[in-house]
Design a protein around this motif. Structure first.
Motif, mmCIF file in Angstrom:
data_model
loop_
_atom_site.group_PDB
_atom_site.id
_atom_site.type_symbol
_atom_site.label_atom_id
_atom_site.label_comp_id
_atom_site.label_asym_id
_atom_site.label_seq_id
_atom_site.Cartn_x
_atom_site.Cartn_y
_atom_site.Cartn_z
ATOM 1 N N ASP A 72 15.949 -3.055 -37.183
ATOM 2 C CA ASP A 72 16.768 -2.270 -36.566
ATOM 3 C C ASP A 72 16.379 -2.008 -35.088
ATOM 4 O O ASP A 72 15.635 -1.283 -35.053
ATOM 5 N N HIS A 73 17.369 -2.260 -34.248
ATOM 6 C CA HIS A 73 17.096 -2.177 -32.897
ATOM 7 C C HIS A 73 16.991 -0.655 -32.707
ATOM 8 O O HIS A 73 16.374 -0.246 -31.816
ATOM 9 N N GLU A 74 17.864 0.208 -33.141
ATOM 10 C CA GLU A 74 17.638 1.689 -32.918
ATOM 11 C C GLU A 74 16.590 2.065 -33.445
ATOM 12 O O GLU A 74 15.861 3.007 -32.676
ATOM 13 N N VAL A 75 15.949 1.836 -34.362
ATOM 14 C CA VAL A 75 14.743 2.392 -34.826
ATOM 15 C C VAL A 75 13.800 1.897 -33.855
ATOM 16 O O VAL A 75 12.732 2.647 -33.415
ATOM 17 N N PHE A 76 13.608 0.781 -33.384
ATOM 18 C CA PHE A 76 12.610 0.339 -32.487
ATOM 19 C C PHE A 76 12.809 0.909 -31.199
ATOM 20 O O PHE A 76 11.676 1.232 -30.672
ATOM 21 N N ARG A 109 11.033 -3.990 -26.119
ATOM 22 C CA ARG A 109 11.425 -5.408 -26.362
ATOM 23 C C ARG A 109 11.773 -5.940 -27.700
ATOM 24 O O ARG A 109 12.767 -6.675 -27.884
ATOM 25 N N LYS A 110 11.228 -5.073 -28.867
ATOM 26 C CA LYS A 110 11.647 -5.635 -30.246
ATOM 27 C C LYS A 110 13.045 -5.083 -30.188
ATOM 28 O O LYS A 110 13.858 -5.832 -30.692
ATOM 29 N N SER A 111 13.280 -3.868 -29.726
ATOM 30 C CA SER A 111 14.945 -3.448 -29.878
ATOM 31 C C SER A 111 15.703 -4.400 -29.083
ATOM 32 O O SER A 111 16.798 -4.692 -29.740
ATOM 33 N N VAL A 112 15.396 -4.743 -27.749
ATOM 34 C CA VAL A 112 16.241 -5.682 -27.081
ATOM 35 C C VAL A 112 16.530 -7.014 -28.097
ATOM 36 O O VAL A 112 17.656 -7.648 -27.916
ATOM 37 N N ALA A 113 15.424 -7.640 -28.567
ATOM 38 C CA ALA A 113 15.504 -8.811 -29.319
ATOM 39 C C ALA A 113 16.429 -8.824 -30.454
ATOM 40 O O ALA A 113 17.029 -9.771 -31.015
ATOM 41 N N THR A 143 24.953 -6.011 -29.523
ATOM 42 C CA THR A 143 25.522 -5.905 -28.098
ATOM 43 C C THR A 143 24.404 -5.272 -27.399
ATOM 44 O O THR A 143 23.380 -4.294 -27.653
ATOM 45 N N PRO A 144 24.097 -5.904 -25.949
ATOM 46 C CA PRO A 144 23.351 -4.930 -25.036
ATOM 47 C C PRO A 144 23.206 -3.469 -25.047
ATOM 48 O O PRO A 144 24.545 -3.006 -24.996
ATOM 49 N N ASN A 145 22.383 -2.873 -25.064
ATOM 50 C CA ASN A 145 22.162 -1.529 -24.865
ATOM 51 C C ASN A 145 21.153 -1.219 -23.796
ATOM 52 O O ASN A 145 20.069 -1.888 -23.762
ATOM 53 N N ARG A 146 21.684 -0.284 -22.982
ATOM 54 C CA ARG A 146 20.930 -0.114 -21.848
ATOM 55 C C ARG A 146 19.464 0.660 -22.157
ATOM 56 O O ARG A 146 18.388 0.341 -21.215
ATOM 57 N N ASN A 147 19.269 1.431 -23.240
ATOM 58 C CA ASN A 147 18.253 2.449 -23.273
ATOM 59 C C ASN A 147 16.951 1.544 -23.318
ATOM 60 O O ASN A 147 15.868 2.336 -22.909
ATOM 61 N N VAL A 163 22.596 -8.878 -18.159
ATOM 62 C CA VAL A 163 23.267 -8.806 -19.454
ATOM 63 C C VAL A 163 24.088 -7.329 -19.245
ATOM 64 O O VAL A 163 25.245 -7.333 -19.969
ATOM 65 N N LEU A 164 23.631 -6.516 -18.231
ATOM 66 C CA LEU A 164 24.499 -5.412 -18.187
ATOM 67 C C LEU A 164 24.824 -5.151 -16.679
ATOM 68 O O LEU A 164 24.180 -4.017 -15.971
ATOM 69 N N PRO A 165 25.445 -6.202 -15.909
ATOM 70 C CA PRO A 165 25.657 -5.753 -14.570
ATOM 71 C C PRO A 165 26.422 -4.712 -14.183
ATOM 72 O O PRO A 165 26.369 -4.400 -13.074
ATOM 73 N N GLY A 166 27.044 -4.245 -14.924
ATOM 74 C CA GLY A 166 27.905 -2.673 -14.728
ATOM 75 C C GLY A 166 27.136 -1.627 -14.592
ATOM 76 O O GLY A 166 27.558 -0.540 -14.366
ATOM 77 N N GLU A 167 25.938 -1.602 -15.044
ATOM 78 C CA GLU A 167 24.898 -0.626 -14.807
ATOM 79 C C GLU A 167 24.379 -0.059 -13.452
ATOM 80 O O GLU A 167 23.714 -0.697 -12.710
ATOM 81 N N GLU A 168 25.504 0.512 -12.788
ATOM 82 C CA GLU A 168 25.608 0.698 -11.304
ATOM 83 C C GLU A 168 24.407 1.434 -10.747
ATOM 84 O O GLU A 168 23.813 0.964 -9.650
ATOM 85 N N ARG A 169 23.666 2.365 -11.418
ATOM 86 C CA ARG A 169 22.348 3.057 -11.123
ATOM 87 C C ARG A 169 21.395 1.960 -10.892
ATOM 88 O O ARG A 169 20.226 2.307 -10.081
#
Length: 448
Positions: free
Chosen positions: A177-181, A202-206, A210-214, A242-248
């Motif tokens: 579970d990506h959230e748990v990682f 990185r495990k979470s990303v894998a 859908t892409p998550n910024r955290n 994967v998240l080009p709209g992350e402005e900061r």
């Protein structure tokens, strides 16, 4: 505030869902088993069971049901819960006399869930620990209890216990579970176990659908804390793909390039972010201005600074006006430089700054043949000087020059003679005075 907490503030928000209050169905276990299996190349420090191992774990779980009397009380408590009478439901369950370990475990789990929904975390954790320690609930209920226990410990900032329980949950369910990682990565960050943040993030990303910024933010923070800026850059580059709209992130990437002295990349990234409208903080605009200056593009530096002072996005401080002025000066836009120095003078808080800005304004005005205005600026600077300060002689020399080219020879001579009082400028001042007299005489001007 240090970088880590600046980066994370208001960004990573976890939601903790209370596990279902009804019996979890084990029919989902086959579907779950199809999703498990370790991610190649990312070592999180413990083994994760294969789908076959998960099925074996599930098959070994006892198949039991609560006793009839306990079941009736559970249904009564559930009905109260559905009517938002949670405390009454808890009292019903607490008053239930359980006669075997399965009933005790099931009641503890139910009470723990209800207490968690009431934010009574300490008691909820104690009840769920009791339920898990019996190790007798069905596969679904046992797994859900461990997961909630981990989540509550994380919420309660019991990071070590949370990590232990998340690992227990993964090794019991085999679920990736990506959230748990991500939560495990966050716990390691809070414990300042920076090297451990990376594999879990990185495990979470894998395993994200859908892409998550955290997970990217957690990695950047960990790499920054360990001064691995090049790795932080790589993470931001991957994240922006994967998240080009992350402005900061664009501004942060530019600043990291700057730290690594990759100046052209830094400017290209910051300029792209600026043109896309992603920069919105004063520090970002100031950084962009500095990059333009460092790479020899002073006009852009000046116009960006002036534009955002006027918009209010950059404070109209003496320093910021003077940065714009110096940049215009470097770009040989002397009229604009003089105007920015006028603005700096208006908001300057001490005489030392004012006389410096007056002097610089006068220098700029000399370049565009505005000699009378330059003379006024130098005169104002002199009025703010200590007469015994040797640098006052330089100002008198500049004043003499301005008056001379304005063809105010009498005033020019007076300024030059004043400059002769200062040792560092006496020789040049005497030469100037002689030249002024000669020129005035040649042009028919009587200085006596």
């Amino acid at each position: 505030m240090n970088f880590k907490y600046t980066l994370l503030a208001g960004v990573i928000v976890f939601t903790f869902a209370v596990a279902p209050l009804v019996h979890a169905q084990d029919e989902d276990a086959d579907a779950l088993a199809e999703t498990v299996g370790d991610t190649v190349g990312i070592d999180v420090g413990f083994s994760i069971p294969s789908p076959d191992e998960v099925r074996a774990i599930r098959d070994r779980r006892p198949s039991q049901a609560v006793s009839e009397r306990v079941g009736r009380n559970i249904m009564e408590a559930f009905e109260l819960y559905e009517e938002d009478l949670t405390q009454e439901a808890i009292q019903v369950l607490r008053g239930t006399n359980a006669r075997n370990d399965f009933d005790r475990a099931y009641l503890a789990r139910f009470i723990g869930n209800l207490l968690a929904s009431e934010d009574e975390l300490d008691e909820a954790i104690a009840q769920l620990e009791r339920a898990v320690d019996f190790n007798i609930l069905s596969f679904g209920d046992h797994g859900a209890s461990i997961r909630l226990l981990a989540d509550l410990n994380l919420q309660h900032e019991n990071y070590e216990e949370a990590l232990q329980r998340y690992q227990e949950w993964i090794q019991f369910t085999g679920e990736l579970d990506h959230e748990v990682f991500m939560r495990m990565a966050n716990a390691h960050l809070e414990l300042e176990n920076y090297e451990q943040v990376i594999p879990f993030a990185r495990k979470s990303v894998a395993h994200q659908e859908t892409p998550n910024r955290n997970p990217y933010i957690l990695q950047v923070a960990a790499f920054y804390e360990t001064q691995q800026i090049a790795n932080a850059i790589q993470v931001l580059e991957e994240g922006l793909e994967v998240l080009p709209g992350e402005e900061r992130w664009w501004g942060q990437l530019g600043m990291f390039y700057l730290l690594e002295e990759e100046l052209e990349k830094a400017l290209a990234t910051m300029e792209l972010a600026y043109l896309a409208g992603y920069l919105n903080r004063e520090n970002d605009f100031r950084a962009l201005v500095q990059m333009y200056s460092n790479l020899g593009i002073p006009y852009r530096a000046a116009t960006v600074m002036e534009r955002h002072i006027e918009s209010g996005e950059v404070q109209g401080t003496p320093r910021n006006y003077s940065i714009a002025a110096r940049s215009y000066h470097s770009a040989r836009e002397f009229n604009e430089a003089a105007e920015m120095y006028t603005q700096a003078i208006a908001v300057a808080e001490d005489d030392e700054d004012r006389r410096d800005y007056y002097r610089r304004r006068g220098d700029a005005l000399l370049f565009v043949d505005r000699y009378s205005n330059a003379a006024e600026a130098f005169s104002n600077a002199i009025q703010l000087m200590d007469p015994d300060d040797d640098t006052t002689g330089r100002l008198y020399m500049s004043l003499a020059e301005a008056y001379f080219y304005a063809e105010q020879y009498g005033d020019a001579l007076a300024a030059a003679e004043n400059a002769t009082r200062y040792d560092a400028h006496r020789r040049n001042a005497e030469s100037w005075a002689g030249y002024i007299r000669t020129t005035a005489e040649r042009r028919g001007v009587d200085l006596d």
